[in-house]
Every structure is written in C-alpha cells, then in structure tokens.
Scaffold this motif. Structure first.
Motif, PDB file in Angstrom:
ATOM      1  N   HIS A 155       0.816  -1.219   0.000  1.00 27.76           N
ATOM      2  CA  HIS A 155       0.000   0.000   0.000  1.00 27.76           C
ATOM      3  C   HIS A 155       0.847   1.265   0.000  1.00 27.76           C
ATOM      4  O   HIS A 155       0.337   2.346  -0.265  1.00 27.76           O
ATOM      5  CB  HIS A 155      -0.931  -0.004   1.218  1.00 27.76           C
ATOM      6  CG  HIS A 155      -2.028  -1.019   1.118  1.00 27.76           C
ATOM      7  ND1 HIS A 155      -3.318  -0.686   0.797  1.00 27.76           N
ATOM      8  CD2 HIS A 155      -2.024  -2.370   1.262  1.00 27.76           C
ATOM      9  CE1 HIS A 155      -4.071  -1.780   0.768  1.00 27.76           C
ATOM     10  NE2 HIS A 155      -3.302  -2.820   1.048  1.00 27.76           N
ATOM     11  N   ASP A 363       3.618   9.458  -0.813  1.00 24.60           N
ATOM     12  CA  ASP A 363       2.428   8.687  -0.443  1.00 24.60           C
ATOM     13  C   ASP A 363       2.224   7.579  -1.454  1.00 24.60           C
ATOM     14  O   ASP A 363       2.397   7.814  -2.657  1.00 24.60           O
ATOM     15  CB  ASP A 363       1.193   9.611  -0.444  1.00 24.60           C
ATOM     16  CG  ASP A 363       0.218   9.278   0.671  1.00 24.60           C
ATOM     17  OD1 ASP A 363       0.118   8.098   1.041  1.00 24.60           O
ATOM     18  OD2 ASP A 363      -0.441  10.205   1.167  1.00 24.60           O
ATOM     19  N   GLU A 371     -11.294  10.874  -2.558  1.00 19.76           N
ATOM     20  CA  GLU A 371     -12.527  11.175  -1.813  1.00 19.76           C
ATOM     21  C   GLU A 371     -12.923  12.637  -2.010  1.00 19.76           C
ATOM     22  O   GLU A 371     -14.118  12.950  -2.146  1.00 19.76           O
ATOM     23  CB  GLU A 371     -12.321  10.862  -0.321  1.00 19.76           C
ATOM     24  CG  GLU A 371     -12.225   9.363  -0.051  1.00 19.76           C
ATOM     25  CD  GLU A 371     -11.729   8.994   1.336  1.00 19.76           C
ATOM     26  OE1 GLU A 371     -11.710   7.797   1.656  1.00 19.76           O
ATOM     27  OE2 GLU A 371     -11.334   9.906   2.112  1.00 19.76           O
TER      28      GLU A 371
HETATM   29  P1  ADQ Z   1      -3.006   6.122   4.627  1.00 21.41           P
HETATM   30  O1  ADQ Z   1      -1.604   6.575   4.823  1.00 21.41           O
HETATM   31  O2  ADQ Z   1      -3.808   5.983   5.857  1.00 21.41           O
HETATM   32  O3  ADQ Z   1      -3.088   4.764   3.789  1.00 21.41           O
HETATM   33  P2  ADQ Z   1      -4.900   7.443   2.702  1.00 21.41           P
HETATM   34  O4  ADQ Z   1      -4.779   6.769   1.391  1.00 21.41           O
HETATM   35  O5  ADQ Z   1      -5.120   8.896   2.565  1.00 21.41           O
HETATM   36  O6  ADQ Z   1      -3.646   7.262   3.637  1.00 21.41           O
HETATM   37  O7  ADQ Z   1      -6.133   6.784   3.438  1.00 21.41           O
HETATM   38  C1  ADQ Z   1      -6.616   7.325   4.600  1.00 21.41           C
HETATM   39  C2  ADQ Z   1      -8.078   6.917   4.807  1.00 21.41           C
HETATM   40  O8  ADQ Z   1      -8.396   7.240   6.139  1.00 21.41           O
HETATM   41  C3  ADQ Z   1      -9.009   7.692   3.894  1.00 21.41           C
HETATM   42  O9  ADQ Z   1     -10.096   6.894   3.555  1.00 21.41           O
HETATM   43  C4  ADQ Z   1      -9.449   8.846   4.767  1.00 21.41           C
HETATM   44  O10 ADQ Z   1     -10.746   9.372   4.513  1.00 21.41           O
HETATM   45  C5  ADQ Z   1      -9.401   8.235   6.149  1.00 21.41           C
HETATM   46  N1  ADQ Z   1      -9.045   9.299   7.098  1.00 21.41           N
HETATM   47  C6  ADQ Z   1      -7.968  10.078   7.057  1.00 21.41           C
HETATM   48  N2  ADQ Z   1      -8.018  10.983   8.054  1.00 21.41           N
HETATM   49  C7  ADQ Z   1      -9.158  10.759   8.717  1.00 21.41           C
HETATM   50  C8  ADQ Z   1      -9.796  11.366   9.833  1.00 21.41           C
HETATM   51  N3  ADQ Z   1      -9.289  12.439  10.412  1.00 21.41           N
HETATM   52  N4  ADQ Z   1     -10.942  10.850  10.259  1.00 21.41           N
HETATM   53  C9  ADQ Z   1     -11.499   9.810   9.622  1.00 21.41           C
HETATM   54  N5  ADQ Z   1     -10.959   9.201   8.555  1.00 21.41           N
HETATM   55  C10 ADQ Z   1      -9.811   9.668   8.113  1.00 21.41           C
HETATM   56  C11 ADQ Z   1      -2.140   3.870   3.194  1.00 21.41           C
HETATM   57  C12 ADQ Z   1      -1.089   4.495   2.275  1.00 21.41           C
HETATM   58  C13 ADQ Z   1      -1.754   5.308   1.192  1.00 21.41           C
HETATM   59  C14 ADQ Z   1      -2.740   4.421   0.413  1.00 21.41           C
HETATM   60  C15 ADQ Z   1      -3.671   3.704   1.370  1.00 21.41           C
HETATM   61  C16 ADQ Z   1      -4.554   2.681   0.648  1.00 21.41           C
HETATM   62  O11 ADQ Z   1      -0.199   5.304   3.028  1.00 21.41           O
HETATM   63  O12 ADQ Z   1      -0.799   5.865   0.303  1.00 21.41           O
HETATM   64  O13 ADQ Z   1      -3.495   5.230  -0.465  1.00 21.41           O
HETATM   65  O14 ADQ Z   1      -2.954   3.000   2.368  1.00 21.41           O
HETATM   66  O15 ADQ Z   1      -3.775   1.803  -0.096  1.00 21.41           O
END
Ligand code: ADQ
Length: 485
Positions: A155, A363, A371
């Motif tokens: 990921h 990232d 989203e």
């Molecule tokens: P993350 O580093 O966690 O994931 P991201 O892809 O942005 O990063 O996913 C975060 C998820 O958590 C999103 O669905 C978001 O809406 C939710 N989220 C973030 N902040 C939040 C908050 N304050 N309250 C509630 N929900 C929140 C890892 C990798 C990424 C990759 C994903 C999926 O680091 O690069 O995209 O896995 O593979």
C-alpha cells in the motif's frame, strides 16, 4: 468459486465494515462473495501467546485474530514495520531507527502468524497478503509446505534501489517478496523502482512480458492503483449532518471560503510544509484575511513512535503561531482538529470546501485525494491541490500539481485554486471524476484477483527449506532462525 484468504496486520470488523466504508468494504465484499478467511493481529498485547488463532464466523467468512507479546509489539510493529520500513519506503532515511533485534522480531511475528494461519488453509485458497508488515509471509508459508497461490499488495511506495540498499536487510527482504506469485504496487513508478533493484542486484530476471523469473517460477509484477467506492462516497457527501450544514451556511452568509486537509498525523503527509504554505498565502495576499479559512483534520496515529510525538508538537506550535498572528475576534484562520471524524462528516466537509489540500512529501496512493474529488458538486466543484509525490498524481493530472517542498509554489497554487473560474473547475473536475471512476475500488480488486486467480501454482513442498509447522514464536524453530539475519 475459490476461497479468498486475506492476511493483513489488523483485521477489520466485518460487522462494522459497511458503516465505516473505505477499503475494508471492498475486501469484505470480496470475502463474502467467495467465502474465506481474514487473518490478522487483534490489536492486543499478552505476555503469553495462544496456540491457535481466535476464530469468529461472520456468515461465510472466518475472522481469525491473535495477540502479540509486548516484545513483539515493540520489535515488529513499532520497530521494524514503523521505525524502519515505513520511513525507508517513504524516502525518509532521517527517520529510520534501526536496531538489529527489530528484524528478528519482524520475522518471528510473521512465522507466528503463519503457524496460526496454516491449519485454516485449504489447498485451492487464494491468499492475499497486505502491506509492509507482512513481506515475509509468503516465505513463511512456503517453508510450511503451502502450495496455494500467494499474492502481495504494497500500500505504500517502493523506494529507489539505492535508498532501499541502505537497509541492512534489504537483500533478504526482496528475496522474501519473490516467494509470492503476484506482487502488486500502487504505481508504475513503484514497479520501476522494484525492477531496477532486481536488475541491479541481479536477484531475478525480467521476461519480455514483464514477469519476473525466479527459481523456475514466473511472478506477476504490476501496478494496481487502489481506488475508492466513488458512488457511495458521492451519495454520502450530499447528505450533510446538521452541524456541517450550519457551519457551511454561516460561511456562505459571510462569503468566506474553506480550504480542507484530512490526513493521519504522519510525517509523510507534509503537514508542517502545508501549514507554512497557508501562512505564506496570508502573508502574500492580505486581502484573503477574514475571507479564507483552513480546516485541517489530522488524528494522531502510532503515538509509540517518537517521530510522531515530535510532529504533533511541531504542528501545535505552528497552528498557535499562525492563529496568534492572523486571527480576528470573529475569524480563526486555521482550525486544526487532532481527532478522528466520521466518514459521513468528512464527505460533507469535503463537499463544503473550495480547495482540497493533499500535499504529502511521499504517499503510496492517497485516498483522500480521490474522496475529495468524489465528494464535489459537479456543477460547482472545489479544486484539488495535489502533491507530485502522491501516487494519485500519476493518474490525476487535472488537479493543480505542486511540489510540497516549495512552500511559495504551494501558496500560489492555493491562490489560483481559490480564484479559478467555474468553467475551468467543472472541466477539471469532470476529467478527475472520470478517472477515479475508472480506477475505483472494485476495479482494483477485480484486476488483482484476476491475476492471482490465473497465477501459476507453487507445488507443495517446493520451497527448498520446507520445515514442519510445529512450534511458533520459538527461537529454536528452524523456520525462525533461518529467516533471521
Ligand atoms: P493512509 O496513509 O492511511 O493509507 P490514505 O490513502 O489517505 O492514507 O487513506 C486514509 C483513509 O483514512 C481515507 O479513507 C481517509 O478518509 C481516512 N481518514 C484520514 N483521516 C481521517 C480522519 N481524520 N478521520 C477519519 N478518517 C480519516 C495507506 C497508504 C496510502 C494508500 C492507502 C490505501 O499510506 O498511500 O493510499 O494505504 O492503499
């Protein structure tokens, strides 16, 4: 249909997954469709470990979970996974804290998980392992005689070979990956980094069709860009909870605009740079004072890792200084929320915002970018400002792409986004929406599963050092000692 077995560091609660949304829903749906198993750590630490996983059946899915010891937690989770692999794979050698026992703990926990999982596997299962915590899992399973098709999805980014080679265990790590049948990355850039490593270190050959040839086996190596459930998120964003509606109405009455950022509190997300860019925006454009506010939601994660506590303190300092300098009695320029927020509220907040800031220093993909796009009103959409170093930038070229290290450039892009004419916003948004629909969660799942389904099987006992499944978390177990450095 063949059963699916998902192995991930944490197990999602299938009874709640549909409400919480996100990735868990897609995986849970695939599990329900095929039936199968979800295995992972239950989040608990116990001094003594069980001899079998805790099992709970939800419909046709078996949820299996197990605790770690405090030592496992320190060495495997806080140590090798989050103080070595996470920073290293995010190109942050400055945050790597390496202790030799971390790798031992990492291998020990993977072996322990494999011991607990093996009794639940059936010969035709498709096993899909997720993320950097579990790179050794295929090697551990093969050593126990498992011939099932094994897939792995990373990921997070895969770093360039010269960066990876700074880790003392890099050769062993890559060799462990080669026991999978399908290795999936988020982007073409990650695939290319992995290919370069394999070529430069001469560990496997790459065939004309792009597959890796290793030890007489053919391994699929591909990018599977992860996506979101676009329509569910769009629907959710249109139904704003009352408190979001009141806040939005007030802002509209005062003709104010909102910039939003939503991230886990993590040094890869570029939050201090983003806060400083916002301050530069106010410094360069004083006419935006009392007109624009920035809402940053960033709940703490991994608080046991020192770098995260330092980051939290830095952000609190920056937020205090920006607000101290610029606030007025009826206007707070920066609202910084250090708590999780429900997905329903997040979706509505995205829709109510004029600019979405997704500016990580690095990232894997970044689902927040997708989203934000999904949540917009197509007739009057907000503008996505996106880091060139997010995996999502490979696909989302119609966002305003910025360099997160260039704080003035970021401030200029935010300014451009705030003033972008409606026609241009609609055009860019339509292109982005089309793209996130093409690469949504269902497409990601289907393409990985199709490759895993048709992957070549490894005959049972094929692994040269196959060992018995007896014993786990046991330093005398050959499976453990052989995977140690
Ligand atoms: P993350 O580093 O966690 O994931 P991201 O892809 O942005 O990063 O996913 C975060 C998820 O958590 C999103 O669905 C978001 O809406 C939710 N989220 C973030 N902040 C939040 C908050 N304050 N309250 C509630 N929900 C929140 C890892 C990798 C990424 C990759 C994903 C999926 O680091 O690069 O995209 O896995 O593979």
């Amino acid at each position: 249909m063949t059963r699916l077995v998902i192995v991930s560091n944490r197990v999602a609660d299938l009874t709640k997954a549909t409400q919480s949304g996100g990735l868990a829903v897609g995986l849970a749906d695939a599990l329900r469709k095929r039936g199968g198993v979800w295995f992972g750590w239950n989040g608990e630490q116990h001094d003594t470990l069980p001899e079998s996983a805790h099992a709970k059946r939800v419909g046709n899915v078996q949820m299996l979970s197990a605790p770690l010891t405090p030592e496992d937690y320190a060495q495997y989770y806080v140590g090798f996974a989050n103080s070595v692999l996470w920073p290293l794979f995010h190109y942050r050698l400055d945050h790597v804290e390496y202790e030799p026992e971390f790798f031992d703990g990492y291998c020990r926990v993977n072996n322990y998980f494999a011991d607990l999982l093996v009794p639940h596997l059936e010969p035709d299962d498709l096993v899909w392992v997720h993320d950097y915590h579990l790179i050794p899992m295929a090697d551990c399973l093969r050593r126990r005689g498992c011939g099932q098709r094994l897939g792995f999805f990373l990921h997070i980014p895969f770093p360039p070979h010269d960066l990876l080679s700074a880790s003392p265990n890099h050769e062993r790590l890559v060799e462990m990956l080669l026991h999978y049948d399908v290795i999936g990355f988020q982007t073409a850039a990650d695939v290319s980094n992995f290919r370069h490593y394999v070529e430069d270190w001469n560990v496997a050959t790459i065939a004309d069709d792009g597959t890796l040839q290793f030890d007489g086996r053919s391994i699929v190596l591909k990018a599977y860009p992860i996506g979101i459930d676009v329509e569910t998120f769009r629907t959710m964003s249109a139904a704003a909870p009352e408190d979001v509606r009141i806040d939005t109405d007030r802002r509209e009455l005062l003709r104010r605009k909102q910039i939003i950022g939503v991230d886990r509190l993590d040094y890869s997300k570029g939050l201090p740079e983003r806060f400083r860019a916002f301050e530069r925006l106010l410094a360069h454009h004083p006419e935006l004072e009392r007109v624009v506010s920035f809402l940053q939601i960033a709940p703490s994660t991994r608080e046991d890792v020192d770098a995260y506590a330092d980051l939290r303190a830095e952000l609190e300092g920056l937020a205090g200084s920006i607000n101290g300098r610029h606030s007025d009695f009826n206007w707070t320029p920066l609202r910084y929320i250090n708590r999780p927020v429900s997905r329903e509220k997040l979706a509505a907040l995205f829709r109510a915002s004029h600019v979405g800031l997704v500016t990580p220093l690095r990232d894997g993909m970044n689902l927040v970018a997708k989203e934000f796009v999904a949540a917009q009103d197509a007739e009057d959409p907000g503008v996505l400002v996106l880091s060139q170093f997010a995996g999502a930038a490979e696909d989302l070229a119609e966002a305003l792409i910025i360099n997160p290290y260039d704080e003035d450039g970021m401030a200029d892009a935010i300014h451009a986004a705030l003033h972008m004419p409606r026609d241009e916003r609609r055009e860019r948004h339509a292109a982005l929406l089309k793209r996130i629909r093409e690469h949504d969660a269902a497409a990601w799942l289907a393409s990985f599963m199709a490759d895993l389904d048709s992957a070549g099987r490894c005959p049972p006992g094929r692994h040269p050092e196959t060992v018995s499944t007896a014993g786990f978390n046991d330093l005398t177990n050959p499976a453990f000692t052989e995977t140690s450095p």
